[in-house]
Design a protein around this motif. Sequence first.
Motif, PDB file in Angstrom:
ATOM      1  N   VAL A   1      -0.878  -1.567 -11.056  1.00  0.00           N
ATOM      2  CA  VAL A   1      -1.402  -1.850  -9.717  1.00  0.00           C
ATOM      3  C   VAL A   1      -2.840  -2.327  -9.868  1.00  0.00           C
ATOM      4  O   VAL A   1      -3.648  -1.666 -10.529  1.00  0.00           O
ATOM      5  CB  VAL A   1      -1.390  -0.577  -8.849  1.00  0.00           C
ATOM      6  N   GLU A   2      -3.151  -3.467  -9.262  1.00  0.00           N
ATOM      7  CA  GLU A   2      -4.516  -3.987  -9.354  1.00  0.00           C
ATOM      8  C   GLU A   2      -5.214  -3.866  -8.003  1.00  0.00           C
ATOM      9  O   GLU A   2      -4.635  -4.186  -6.967  1.00  0.00           O
ATOM     10  CB  GLU A   2      -4.475  -5.458  -9.788  1.00  0.00           C
ATOM     11  N   ILE A   3      -6.458  -3.404  -8.060  1.00  0.00           N
ATOM     12  CA  ILE A   3      -7.280  -3.297  -6.849  1.00  0.00           C
ATOM     13  C   ILE A   3      -8.539  -4.114  -7.094  1.00  0.00           C
ATOM     14  O   ILE A   3      -9.312  -3.829  -8.006  1.00  0.00           O
ATOM     15  CB  ILE A   3      -7.647  -1.822  -6.583  1.00  0.00           C
ATOM     16  N   ASN A   4      -8.739  -5.151  -6.273  1.00  0.00           N
ATOM     17  CA  ASN A   4      -9.862  -6.056  -6.507  1.00  0.00           C
ATOM     18  C   ASN A   4     -10.132  -6.811  -5.208  1.00  0.00           C
ATOM     19  O   ASN A   4      -9.218  -7.019  -4.418  1.00  0.00           O
ATOM     20  CB  ASN A   4      -9.523  -7.038  -7.643  1.00  0.00           C
ATOM     21  N   ILE A   5     -11.367  -7.245  -5.024  1.00  0.00           N
ATOM     22  CA  ILE A   5     -11.659  -8.034  -3.821  1.00  0.00           C
ATOM     23  C   ILE A   5     -11.113  -9.454  -3.947  1.00  0.00           C
ATOM     24  O   ILE A   5     -10.990 -10.154  -2.953  1.00  0.00           O
ATOM     25  CB  ILE A   5     -13.180  -8.099  -3.512  1.00  0.00           C
ATOM     26  N   ALA A   6     -10.789  -9.879  -5.183  1.00  0.00           N
ATOM     27  CA  ALA A   6     -10.273 -11.235  -5.388  1.00  0.00           C
ATOM     28  C   ALA A   6      -9.221 -11.212  -6.484  1.00  0.00           C
ATOM     29  O   ALA A   6      -9.231 -10.330  -7.343  1.00  0.00           O
ATOM     30  CB  ALA A   6     -11.419 -12.166  -5.792  1.00  0.00           C
ATOM     31  N   GLU A   7      -8.329 -12.203  -6.466  1.00  0.00           N
ATOM     32  CA  GLU A   7      -7.314 -12.267  -7.520  1.00  0.00           C
ATOM     33  C   GLU A   7      -7.971 -12.528  -8.872  1.00  0.00           C
ATOM     34  O   GLU A   7      -9.049 -13.110  -8.954  1.00  0.00           O
ATOM     35  CB  GLU A   7      -6.304 -13.378  -7.211  1.00  0.00           C
ATOM     36  N   THR A   8      -7.321 -12.075  -9.931  1.00  0.00           N
ATOM     37  CA  THR A   8      -7.833 -12.279 -11.282  1.00  0.00           C
ATOM     38  C   THR A   8      -6.766 -12.975 -12.124  1.00  0.00           C
ATOM     39  O   THR A   8      -5.659 -13.243 -11.643  1.00  0.00           O
ATOM     40  CB  THR A   8      -8.167 -10.929 -11.965  1.00  0.00           C
ATOM     41  N   VAL A   9      -7.100 -13.201 -13.384  1.00  0.00           N
ATOM     42  CA  VAL A   9      -6.152 -13.842 -14.300  1.00  0.00           C
ATOM     43  C   VAL A   9      -4.884 -13.026 -14.489  1.00  0.00           C
ATOM     44  O   VAL A   9      -3.862 -13.553 -14.907  1.00  0.00           O
ATOM     45  CB  VAL A   9      -6.800 -14.097 -15.690  1.00  0.00           C
TER      46      VAL A   9
ATOM     47  N   MET B   1       0.832  -1.216   0.000  1.00  0.00           N
ATOM     48  CA  MET B   1       0.000   0.000   0.000  1.00  0.00           C
ATOM     49  C   MET B   1       0.867   1.266   0.000  1.00  0.00           C
ATOM     50  O   MET B   1       0.665   2.166  -0.801  1.00  0.00           O
ATOM     51  CB  MET B   1      -0.914  -0.057   1.235  1.00  0.00           C
ATOM     52  N   GLN B   2       1.903   1.290   0.896  1.00  0.00           N
ATOM     53  CA  GLN B   2       2.740   2.482   1.018  1.00  0.00           C
ATOM     54  C   GLN B   2       3.508   2.763  -0.281  1.00  0.00           C
ATOM     55  O   GLN B   2       3.594   3.903  -0.725  1.00  0.00           O
ATOM     56  CB  GLN B   2       3.708   2.322   2.197  1.00  0.00           C
ATOM     57  N   VAL B   3       4.034   1.678  -0.891  1.00  0.00           N
ATOM     58  CA  VAL B   3       4.815   1.872  -2.112  1.00  0.00           C
ATOM     59  C   VAL B   3       3.921   2.427  -3.234  1.00  0.00           C
ATOM     60  O   VAL B   3       4.324   3.291  -4.002  1.00  0.00           O
ATOM     61  CB  VAL B   3       5.541   0.561  -2.531  1.00  0.00           C
TER      62      VAL B   3
ATOM     63  N   GLU C   1      -1.009 -12.230 -11.260  1.00  0.00           N
ATOM     64  CA  GLU C   1       0.361 -12.747 -11.177  1.00  0.00           C
ATOM     65  C   GLU C   1       1.345 -11.902 -11.985  1.00  0.00           C
ATOM     66  O   GLU C   1       2.535 -11.922 -11.710  1.00  0.00           O
ATOM     67  CB  GLU C   1       0.403 -14.172 -11.733  1.00  0.00           C
ATOM     68  N   SER C   2       0.828 -11.207 -12.999  1.00  0.00           N
ATOM     69  CA  SER C   2       1.755 -10.568 -13.943  1.00  0.00           C
ATOM     70  C   SER C   2       1.820  -9.053 -13.777  1.00  0.00           C
ATOM     71  O   SER C   2       2.257  -8.338 -14.660  1.00  0.00           O
ATOM     72  CB  SER C   2       1.354 -10.930 -15.375  1.00  0.00           C
ATOM     73  N   ILE C   3       1.354  -8.551 -12.626  1.00  0.00           N
ATOM     74  CA  ILE C   3       1.391  -7.105 -12.411  1.00  0.00           C
ATOM     75  C   ILE C   3       2.351  -6.769 -11.265  1.00  0.00           C
ATOM     76  O   ILE C   3       2.938  -7.662 -10.670  1.00  0.00           O
ATOM     77  CB  ILE C   3      -0.018  -6.553 -12.149  1.00  0.00           C
ATOM     78  N   ASP C   4       2.500  -5.476 -10.954  1.00  0.00           N
ATOM     79  CA  ASP C   4       3.511  -5.081  -9.961  1.00  0.00           C
ATOM     80  C   ASP C   4       3.011  -5.152  -8.527  1.00  0.00           C
ATOM     81  O   ASP C   4       3.737  -5.548  -7.630  1.00  0.00           O
ATOM     82  CB  ASP C   4       3.994  -3.662 -10.283  1.00  0.00           C
ATOM     83  N   GLU C   5       1.764  -4.736  -8.293  1.00  0.00           N
ATOM     84  CA  GLU C   5       1.221  -4.755  -6.937  1.00  0.00           C
ATOM     85  C   GLU C   5      -0.241  -5.147  -6.994  1.00  0.00           C
ATOM     86  O   GLU C   5      -1.006  -4.576  -7.784  1.00  0.00           O
ATOM     87  CB  GLU C   5       1.310  -3.371  -6.287  1.00  0.00           C
ATOM     88  N   PHE C   6      -0.632  -6.091  -6.158  1.00  0.00           N
ATOM     89  CA  PHE C   6      -2.044  -6.449  -6.039  1.00  0.00           C
ATOM     90  C   PHE C   6      -2.539  -6.001  -4.673  1.00  0.00           C
ATOM     91  O   PHE C   6      -1.955  -6.370  -3.651  1.00  0.00           O
ATOM     92  CB  PHE C   6      -2.221  -7.969  -6.206  1.00  0.00           C
ATOM     93  N   LEU C   7      -3.568  -5.189  -4.663  1.00  0.00           N
ATOM     94  CA  LEU C   7      -4.148  -4.742  -3.397  1.00  0.00           C
ATOM     95  C   LEU C   7      -5.528  -5.356  -3.272  1.00  0.00           C
ATOM     96  O   LEU C   7      -6.415  -5.074  -4.090  1.00  0.00           O
ATOM     97  CB  LEU C   7      -4.240  -3.217  -3.351  1.00  0.00           C
TER      98      LEU C   7
END
Length: 236
Positions: free
Chosen positions: A206-214, A1-3, A217-223
Motif C-alpha cells: 500500500v502506498e501513501i503519497n501526495i503524488a504518484e511515484t515510479v 481506504m476501507q479495504v 502502478e505496480s502496487i496493490d493500493e495507492f492512497l
Amino acid sequence: MQVVREWLKQARSIAALTGAGVSAESGVPTFRGSSGLWKQYRAEDLATPGAFARDSRLVWEWYDWRRGLIAQAQPNAGHRALVQLEERVPSFTLITQNVDGLHELAGSRNVLEVHGSIWNVRCISCARERVDRRTPLPEIPPKCDCGAVLRPGIVWFGEPLPQRVWQDAEAAARTAEVFLLIGTSSVVYPAAGLAQIAKASGARVVEINIAETVLSESIDEFLQGPSGELLPQLIA
Ligand code: BJW
Ligand code: ZN
C-alpha cells in the motif's frame, strides 16, 4: 481506504518504509521537488563521499542547516499513527530512510534507520563514533579529539547500508503481510527495492503519497494525500 483498513486489522505482521514525505508536515524539507533545494545544490551533489572530500565545509554547512531545522521539528500525526499501529500488531517493523529521528521521538520502538542518523558523527581517521546534538555546531567542519575531521553518520550515495540493519529490513519485507510505502519517491536503492521484495513474498503493498511515484502502478493500493492526514484515518 476501507479495504486497506481491513488488511491492517487482520495482519499479524506489518512493515512500513518511510521517506522524507512523512516528515514534511513537521517542517523538514524533502529531498526532491522544489522544497528539496538548499542554495542551488541537490542532495545528489552533496550527499556523496566525493563532495565531502572536495569541500567538507560546504557539506557540513548543509548538514548544520538541516540539523537546525530538525532540532526544532516535532513529530506529526502521521508519526503518531505509526506508533499506535505498532501497539496493535503482533509484529511491526518501521524501516525509515529518514535521518531525523522523529519516529523514535514520537514513540516508535522497532525502528530501522537504514540511512543512519543526522545526530551521529564519525571520525574519518580513527573511526570513533559519537552522538552530537549541538546546533549550530561550534566549528565547521567539526573535529575529532584526534585532530581529524568528523563526518555525518549518514549513508551517502555509493556507500553500503549498515549491514545488520539492512538484513533486518529485508527480513521484515519478506515476512510482512502488509507493506506500507509512505512519503518516499522510491528512486533511491536499495531501500526502494524493499517494496518489490515484499510484493514478491506475498505482501499487500500500500502506498501513501501526495503524488504518484515510479512504483504506484505496480502496487496493490495507492492512497493519495498527506500521510499526516491519511495514516490517522487508516488506523482509526
Ligand atoms: C509526501 C508528503 C506528505 C511529500 N505526505 N507524501 C541506478 C539504479 C539503481 C541504483 C543506483 C543507480 N545508480 C546509483 C545507484 C545507487 C544509489 C541510488 O539509488 N541512486 C539513485 C538516485 C539512482 N544508491 C546508493 O548509492 C546507496 N548505496 C548503495 O547502493 O551501495 C551499494 C554498495 C555496496 C557495497 C559497497 C559500496 C556500495 C546509498 C543510498 C544513500 C541515500 N542517501 C540519501 C542522502 C542522505 C543525505 C542526508 O539525509 O543527509 O538519503 S539520498 C536521499 O534520498 C536520502 C533519502 O533517505 C533518500 C530517499 O529520499 P525520499 O525519502 O524518498 O525523499 P524524496 O524527497 O525523494 O521523496 C519525498 C516523497 O514524499 C515524494 O514522493 C513526495 O511526493 C512525498 N511527499 N510530502 C506524503 N505530506
Ligand atoms: Zn578521530
